[in-house]
Design an enzyme around this catalytic site. Structure first.
Site, PDB file in Angstrom:
ATOM      1  NE  ARG A 115      -2.891   0.706  -0.409  1.00 42.22           N
ATOM      2  CZ  ARG A 115      -3.417   0.883  -1.785  1.00 42.22           C
ATOM      3  NH1 ARG A 115      -3.306   2.326  -2.430  1.00 42.22           N
ATOM      4  NH2 ARG A 115      -3.650   0.163  -2.806  1.00 42.22           N
ATOM      5  CE  LYS A 150      -4.075  27.979  -4.575  1.00 45.35           C
ATOM      6  NZ  LYS A 150      -5.270  28.928  -5.715  1.00 45.35           N
ATOM      7  CD  GLU A 211      -1.743  38.481  -6.517  1.00 44.30           C
ATOM      8  OE1 GLU A 211      -2.583  37.147  -6.274  1.00 44.30           O
ATOM      9  OE2 GLU A 211      -2.890  38.732  -5.666  1.00 44.30           O
ATOM     10  CG  ASP A 232      -5.402  37.215  -9.057  1.00 42.40           C
ATOM     11  OD1 ASP A 232      -4.983  35.737  -9.768  1.00 42.40           O
ATOM     12  OD2 ASP A 232      -5.385  37.197  -8.425  1.00 42.40           O
TER      13      ASP A 232
END
Length: 294
Positions: A115, A150, A211, A232
């Site tokens: 696993r 992220k 940004e 953005d």
């Protein structure tokens, strides 16, 4: 036991000792509540066999060295040997029914490691496969897909390695290797220029990305000396206009926000350098792989 070819991972910046530590911790977690009771109860200590990791679908491979590590470390702990045959390197494309590796030895050891071995190679191959899809779509455009921060906690280095295996590039690894001035920093300091000056003063050698939400901000960022501008949530036509401002100044650009495989075609001829896709690491589906015991 066969020694794993270190070049499989080290050639692309995957730290071997860090990877071994990560896999060891994962194995410890799986055995934290006791030994593999089912395997011990059903498999004789002297039973031997061969297991193969086999792809169930098309994809791009990443994490196979970690699967091998899971097998090797388990064998070391059991005091036994496994004969491991690696069929493919990370970054290779795979098809249904294709064997990635074969391992021969005590069946108890093979099943105890199963696993964790699959978790690594399935998850990381899922990231590599998603990245590969983007890289194929952006081929010949001059645009590179890259990741974000992220990532799954504890998996950042490995997931970003998988992005590279899939043909993408990494954005900053953490908070300290590149400064990224976002709207909250601008709000806290009072202006884009103030935030930029503060970063440059405190960390003069650090690359700085800014940004921007508007073309006016883009022009200001170019004027104050930003090296990279994140565009953005800008529509393709606005991104193209932004590149018209940045390119003459030699400033690179990155489009981010709401860009998917379904609408990326609109960005192909914008001239942007990068497209940032957080979903590469936070939402990619694992690659369907099997661990087949002969």
């Amino acid at each position: 036991m066969q020694e794993l070819d270190m070049t499989i991972s080290s050639a692309d910046g995957l730290d071997w000792e860090e990877a071994r530590s990560h896999v060891s911790a994962a194995l410890d977690e799986d055995l934290a509540w006791g030994p593999d009771a089912t395997t011990i109860a059903t498999i004789g200590a002297d039973a031997t066999g061969t297991a193969a990791i086999v792809s169930r679908e098309h994809g791009c491979l990443a994490g196979l060295p970690l699967a091998v590590l899971a097998l090797q470390i388990t064998a070391e702990r059991d005091g036994v040997e496994l004969d491991i045959e690696v069929r493919l390197n990370d970054g290779a494309t795979v098809a249904p029914g294709q064997t990635l590796l074969r391992a021969t030895g005590p069946v108890r050891t093979l099943l105890t490691a199963e696993r964790i071995a699959l978790n690594y190679v399935s998850q990381l191959s899922g990231v590599a496969t998603a990245t590969h899809q983007w890289a194929q779509i952006l081929q010949d455009t001059g645009i590179t897909v890259r990741d974000t921060r992220k990532t799954i906690p504890g998996m950042r280095v490995l997931q970003k390695y998988a992005v590279r295996c899939g043909g993408g590039a990494n954005h900053r690894m953490g908070l300290g290797d590149t400064a990224l001035i976002k709207d909250n920093h601008i709000a806290a300091t009072g202006s884009l220029a103030a935030a930029f000056t503060a970063v440059r003063s405190k960390f003069p050698e650090l690359p700085v990305e800014v940004e921007c939400d508007t073309l006016e901000q883009v022009a200001e960022a170019v004027e104050i000396g930003a090296e990279l501008i994140l565009l953005d949530n800008m529509a393709p036509d606005v991104v193209k206009d932004a590149v018209g401002i940045t390119r003459p100044a030699g400033v690179r650009t990155e489009a981010s926000g709401g860009i998917t495989l379904y609408n990326v075609a609109g960005y192909r001829d914008t001239g942007v350098d990068y497209i940032a896709v957080g979903a590469l690491t936070h939402s990619s589906r694992v690659l369907d792989l099997g661990f087949d015991l002969a």
